[in-house]
Scaffold this active site. Structure first.
Site, PDB file in Angstrom:
ATOM      1  N   TYR A 134       0.854  -1.193   0.000  1.00  0.00           N
ATOM      2  CA  TYR A 134       0.000   0.000   0.000  1.00  0.00           C
ATOM      3  C   TYR A 134       0.886   1.237   0.000  1.00  0.00           C
ATOM      4  O   TYR A 134       0.634   2.219  -0.687  1.00  0.00           O
ATOM      5  CB  TYR A 134      -0.899   0.026   1.248  1.00  0.00           C
ATOM      6  CG  TYR A 134      -1.876  -1.121   1.340  1.00  0.00           C
ATOM      7  CD1 TYR A 134      -3.114  -1.053   0.709  1.00  0.00           C
ATOM      8  CD2 TYR A 134      -1.565  -2.264   2.063  1.00  0.00           C
ATOM      9  CE1 TYR A 134      -4.018  -2.097   0.800  1.00  0.00           C
ATOM     10  CE2 TYR A 134      -2.470  -3.312   2.158  1.00  0.00           C
ATOM     11  CZ  TYR A 134      -3.688  -3.235   1.525  1.00  0.00           C
ATOM     12  OH  TYR A 134      -4.573  -4.277   1.616  1.00  0.00           O
ATOM     13  N   ASN A 190     -13.092  -1.273  -4.448  1.00  0.00           N
ATOM     14  CA  ASN A 190     -12.820  -1.775  -5.792  1.00  0.00           C
ATOM     15  C   ASN A 190     -14.029  -2.499  -6.386  1.00  0.00           C
ATOM     16  O   ASN A 190     -14.473  -3.500  -5.864  1.00  0.00           O
ATOM     17  CB  ASN A 190     -11.610  -2.715  -5.740  1.00  0.00           C
ATOM     18  CG  ASN A 190     -11.324  -3.344  -7.075  1.00  0.00           C
ATOM     19  OD1 ASN A 190     -11.734  -2.822  -8.109  1.00  0.00           O
ATOM     20  ND2 ASN A 190     -10.621  -4.449  -7.060  1.00  0.00           N
ATOM     21  N   CYS A 240      -6.652  -6.437  -6.572  1.00  0.00           N
ATOM     22  CA  CYS A 240      -6.365  -5.841  -5.282  1.00  0.00           C
ATOM     23  C   CYS A 240      -5.753  -6.861  -4.314  1.00  0.00           C
ATOM     24  O   CYS A 240      -5.186  -6.481  -3.297  1.00  0.00           O
ATOM     25  CB  CYS A 240      -7.612  -5.201  -4.688  1.00  0.00           C
ATOM     26  SG  CYS A 240      -9.063  -6.250  -4.700  1.00  0.00           S
ATOM     27  N   HIS A 241      -5.840  -8.153  -4.642  1.00  0.00           N
ATOM     28  CA  HIS A 241      -5.218  -9.153  -3.768  1.00  0.00           C
ATOM     29  C   HIS A 241      -3.702  -9.086  -3.830  1.00  0.00           C
ATOM     30  O   HIS A 241      -3.030  -9.651  -2.981  1.00  0.00           O
ATOM     31  CB  HIS A 241      -5.706 -10.550  -4.151  1.00  0.00           C
ATOM     32  CG  HIS A 241      -5.357 -10.964  -5.544  1.00  0.00           C
ATOM     33  ND1 HIS A 241      -6.115 -10.578  -6.634  1.00  0.00           N
ATOM     34  CD2 HIS A 241      -4.324 -11.683  -6.027  1.00  0.00           C
ATOM     35  CE1 HIS A 241      -5.546 -11.084  -7.729  1.00  0.00           C
ATOM     36  NE2 HIS A 241      -4.465 -11.745  -7.399  1.00  0.00           N
ATOM     37  N   GLU A 295      -1.078 -18.115  -7.444  1.00  0.00           N
ATOM     38  CA  GLU A 295      -0.281 -17.344  -8.412  1.00  0.00           C
ATOM     39  C   GLU A 295       1.222 -17.557  -8.238  1.00  0.00           C
ATOM     40  O   GLU A 295       2.016 -16.985  -8.969  1.00  0.00           O
ATOM     41  CB  GLU A 295      -0.615 -15.847  -8.288  1.00  0.00           C
ATOM     42  CG  GLU A 295      -2.033 -15.531  -8.728  1.00  0.00           C
ATOM     43  CD  GLU A 295      -2.341 -14.038  -8.749  1.00  0.00           C
ATOM     44  OE1 GLU A 295      -3.336 -13.665  -9.356  1.00  0.00           O
ATOM     45  OE2 GLU A 295      -1.573 -13.248  -8.154  1.00  0.00           O
TER      46      GLU A 295
END
Length: 120
Positions: free
Chosen positions: A40, A61, A69-70, A97
């Site tokens: 952030y 979002n 946003c993850h 991921e």
DNA sequence: ATTTGCTCAGCTC
DNA sequence: GAGCTGAGCAAAT
């Protein structure tokens, strides 16, 4: 320090509105590659904002498809929050991921610096 | 490891 | 318009 943007309708520059701010935040967030994370604070520093504002933007979002946003996490690798399923889901997605966790924090090697990516 | 202080957009009333 | 709530962070304890 506040963000200045181009005003298309007037053909001048102007101080960024809240809406402008959010658009830029989401734009930057969309640049984070799969399997990498950004803090952030990193986004906040680029735009001259308080890091909390980035959290507020992520919470609101409306487009999780183009705005991952993850992939935005706390500066020490802590997950902080996720409106679509909580931090548990956030962690699960990141692991899918390819992000590796150590002591429930994102391994520092998976962080990228957006400012560096943009050559700012 | 936990608490404290700073900070500010959004939400409620 | 006032007061409260955090998807933050760093420093102090």
């Amino acid at each position: 320090m506040s963000l200045i943007v181009w005003d298309c309708s007037r053909g001048t520059i102007k101080k960024a509105s809240r809406r402008d701010l959010y658009e830029v935040i989401y734009m930057l967030t969309s640049l984070i590659p799969t399997g990498r994370v950004v803090s952030y604070k990193n986004i906040a520093t680029i735009l001259g904002l308080n890091p909390r504002i980035i959290g507020i933007a992520m919470r609101k979002n409306k487009n999780p498809i183009i705005t991952p946003c993850h992939r935005v996490v706390g500066s020490k690798g802590d997950l902080r929050g996720y409106s679509l399923g909580g931090v548990k889901m956030k962690k699960k997605i990141l692991e899918i991921e390819g992000v590796v966790f150590r002591n429930n924090r994102v391994d520092y090697r998976f962080f990228i610096d957006l400012a560096k990516l943009l050559e700012l």
